[in-house]
Design a protein around this motif. Structure first.
Motif, PDB file in Angstrom:
ATOM      1  N   ARG A 187       0.823  -1.215   0.000  1.00  0.00           N
ATOM      2  CA  ARG A 187       0.000   0.000   0.000  1.00  0.00           C
ATOM      3  C   ARG A 187       0.859   1.268   0.000  1.00  0.00           C
ATOM      4  NH1 ARG A 187      -5.354  -0.646   0.935  1.00  0.00           N
ATOM      5  NH2 ARG A 187      -6.040  -2.692   1.626  1.00  0.00           N
ATOM      6  N   ALA A 188       2.079   1.155  -0.460  1.00  0.00           N
ATOM      7  CA  ALA A 188       2.980   2.307  -0.491  1.00  0.00           C
ATOM      8  C   ALA A 188       2.440   3.374  -1.435  1.00  0.00           C
ATOM      9  CB  ALA A 188       4.369   1.869  -0.942  1.00  0.00           C
ATOM     10  N   ARG A 189       2.728   4.614  -1.102  1.00  0.00           N
ATOM     11  CA  ARG A 189       2.327   5.737  -1.959  1.00  0.00           C
ATOM     12  C   ARG A 189       3.450   6.009  -2.957  1.00  0.00           C
ATOM     13  NH1 ARG A 189       1.875  10.547   0.660  1.00  0.00           N
ATOM     14  NH2 ARG A 189       0.539  11.280  -1.003  1.00  0.00           N
ATOM     15  N   PRO A 190       3.124   6.159  -4.236  1.00  0.00           N
ATOM     16  CA  PRO A 190       4.166   6.413  -5.242  1.00  0.00           C
ATOM     17  C   PRO A 190       5.024   7.641  -4.922  1.00  0.00           C
ATOM     18  CG  PRO A 190       2.101   5.889  -6.313  1.00  0.00           C
ATOM     19  CD  PRO A 190       1.798   6.021  -4.851  1.00  0.00           C
ATOM     20  N   ASP A 191       4.405   8.716  -4.403  1.00  0.00           N
ATOM     21  CA  ASP A 191       5.181   9.911  -4.054  1.00  0.00           C
ATOM     22  C   ASP A 191       6.264   9.568  -3.035  1.00  0.00           C
ATOM     23  OD1 ASP A 191       3.219  11.131  -5.596  1.00  0.00           O
ATOM     24  OD2 ASP A 191       2.552  12.500  -4.016  1.00  0.00           O
ATOM     25  N   ASP A 192       5.891   8.777  -2.033  1.00  0.00           N
ATOM     26  CA  ASP A 192       6.852   8.403  -0.988  1.00  0.00           C
ATOM     27  C   ASP A 192       7.967   7.521  -1.549  1.00  0.00           C
ATOM     28  OD1 ASP A 192       5.280   9.812   0.812  1.00  0.00           O
ATOM     29  OD2 ASP A 192       4.224   8.015   1.523  1.00  0.00           O
ATOM     30  N   ILE A 193       7.611   6.630  -2.457  1.00  0.00           N
ATOM     31  CA  ILE A 193       8.622   5.754  -3.065  1.00  0.00           C
ATOM     32  C   ILE A 193       9.604   6.579  -3.891  1.00  0.00           C
ATOM     33  CG2 ILE A 193       8.995   3.850  -4.683  1.00  0.00           C
ATOM     34  CD1 ILE A 193       7.773   3.021  -1.974  1.00  0.00           C
ATOM     35  N   ALA A 194       9.098   7.533  -4.674  1.00  0.00           N
ATOM     36  CA  ALA A 194       9.981   8.380  -5.483  1.00  0.00           C
ATOM     37  C   ALA A 194      10.938   9.165  -4.588  1.00  0.00           C
ATOM     38  CB  ALA A 194       9.151   9.331  -6.349  1.00  0.00           C
ATOM     39  N   ARG A 195      10.405   9.752  -3.528  1.00  0.00           N
ATOM     40  CA  ARG A 195      11.271  10.491  -2.592  1.00  0.00           C
ATOM     41  C   ARG A 195      12.299   9.557  -1.970  1.00  0.00           C
ATOM     42  NH1 ARG A 195       9.965  15.467  -0.892  1.00  0.00           N
ATOM     43  NH2 ARG A 195      11.040  15.112   1.060  1.00  0.00           N
ATOM     44  N   GLY A 196      11.854   8.366  -1.585  1.00  0.00           N
ATOM     45  CA  GLY A 196      12.754   7.409  -0.936  1.00  0.00           C
ATOM     46  C   GLY A 196      13.861   6.911  -1.841  1.00  0.00           C
ATOM     47  N   LEU A 197      13.598   6.865  -3.143  1.00  0.00           N
ATOM     48  CA  LEU A 197      14.626   6.439  -4.093  1.00  0.00           C
ATOM     49  C   LEU A 197      15.804   7.406  -4.128  1.00  0.00           C
ATOM     50  CD1 LEU A 197      12.666   5.265  -7.271  1.00  0.00           C
ATOM     51  CD2 LEU A 197      14.318   3.916  -5.981  1.00  0.00           C
ATOM     52  N   ALA A 198      15.515   8.689  -3.939  1.00  0.00           N
ATOM     53  CA  ALA A 198      16.526   9.690  -4.245  1.00  0.00           C
ATOM     54  C   ALA A 198      16.956  10.569  -3.089  1.00  0.00           C
ATOM     55  CB  ALA A 198      16.006  10.581  -5.364  1.00  0.00           C
ATOM     56  N   LEU A 199      16.069  10.817  -2.159  1.00  0.00           N
ATOM     57  CA  LEU A 199      16.349  11.841  -1.170  1.00  0.00           C
ATOM     58  C   LEU A 199      16.854  11.250   0.145  1.00  0.00           C
ATOM     59  CD1 LEU A 199      13.365  14.218  -1.877  1.00  0.00           C
ATOM     60  CD2 LEU A 199      15.673  14.268  -2.808  1.00  0.00           C
ATOM     61  N   PRO A 200      17.781  11.942   0.771  1.00  0.00           N
ATOM     62  CA  PRO A 200      18.388  11.403   1.981  1.00  0.00           C
ATOM     63  C   PRO A 200      17.465  11.411   3.201  1.00  0.00           C
ATOM     64  CG  PRO A 200      19.296  13.558   1.459  1.00  0.00           C
ATOM     65  CD  PRO A 200      18.391  13.174   0.334  1.00  0.00           C
ATOM     66  N   ALA A 201      16.482  12.305   3.238  1.00  0.00           N
ATOM     67  CA  ALA A 201      15.622  12.395   4.420  1.00  0.00           C
ATOM     68  C   ALA A 201      14.196  12.714   4.006  1.00  0.00           C
ATOM     69  CB  ALA A 201      16.139  13.475   5.365  1.00  0.00           C
ATOM     70  N   GLU A 202      13.244  12.191   4.747  1.00  0.00           N
ATOM     71  CA  GLU A 202      11.830  12.425   4.463  1.00  0.00           C
ATOM     72  C   GLU A 202      11.482  13.905   4.536  1.00  0.00           C
ATOM     73  OE1 GLU A 202       7.928  12.310   3.590  1.00  0.00           O
ATOM     74  OE2 GLU A 202       9.349  10.679   3.296  1.00  0.00           O
ATOM     75  N   ASP A 203      12.120  14.631   5.447  1.00  0.00           N
ATOM     76  CA  ASP A 203      11.783  16.047   5.624  1.00  0.00           C
ATOM     77  C   ASP A 203      12.595  16.971   4.706  1.00  0.00           C
ATOM     78  OD1 ASP A 203      14.188  15.640   6.899  1.00  0.00           O
ATOM     79  OD2 ASP A 203      13.671  16.831   8.664  1.00  0.00           O
ATOM     80  N   ASP A 204      13.263  16.421   3.717  1.00  0.00           N
ATOM     81  CA  ASP A 204      14.057  17.202   2.764  1.00  0.00           C
ATOM     82  C   ASP A 204      13.119  18.058   1.918  1.00  0.00           C
ATOM     83  OD1 ASP A 204      15.356  18.050   0.373  1.00  0.00           O
ATOM     84  OD2 ASP A 204      16.839  16.484   0.592  1.00  0.00           O
TER      85      ASP A 204
END
Length: 171
Positions: free
Chosen positions: A45-62
């Protein structure tokens, strides 16, 4: 009596796999645009936006990076690919793929078959860059992000047609 075709998709036991693709965009005033491509499966049930951020960004709050969904496509293998543009590339020292022609447009020669037969990664990246050019003109948050990025992408995007695909003029 004329036979009819059902508009319902064929029954499947398993839905088609969905992939999330992140195109990490960078710009150099001398070299132009380049990108890195990261891709993974969307699970559970992952959200695509979260997956895209997780692929590239070092922190969730970036909040230093723009993350924007730019397109989707179906593959010949039956997958659905959701494409996201991330700017600027958080790891610009890693090797990237040059994008010498952000105006390159893949087109289908047949109106009733929209997928271009020769679609390549650089076409998808070029589409994402043109999408960003459109947003730079229509979305104040995107324009502010680009102006503050300091990599010259805003000036380079000003030279691209910042219109939706349906507004492109014939060559």
């Amino acid at each position: 009596m004329t036979p009819t075709r059902s508009l319902d998709p064929p029954a499947r036991d398993v839905p088609p796999p969905v992939l999330v693709e992140a195109l990490l965009l960078r710009h150099d005033p001398t070299e132009g645009f380049a990108y890195r491509r990261l891709i993974t499966a969307l699970g559970g049930r992952a959200r695509p936006d979260d997956i895209a951020r997780g692929l590239a960004l070092p922190a969730e709050d970036d909040e230093r990076h723009l993350v924007h969904s730019t397109s989707w496509r179906a593959t010949d293998e039956g997958q659905i690919v959701l494409t996201y543009l991330i700017h600027p590339d958080p790891a610009p020292d890693l090797p990237g793929t040059p994008l010498p022609d952000p105006d390159a447009i893949a087109r289908s020669p047949r109106a009733g078959h929209p997928t271009p037969p020769d679609l390549k990664a650089h076409h998808v990246a070029a589409h994402a860059v043109r999408h960003l050019a459109f947003l730079a003109r229509t979305d104040p948050a995107v324009a502010a992000h680009l102006a503050s990025s300091g990599d010259g992408a805003d000036a380079a995007l000003d030279r691209l047609p910042g219109v939706a695909a349906g507004q492109l003029q014939r060559a």
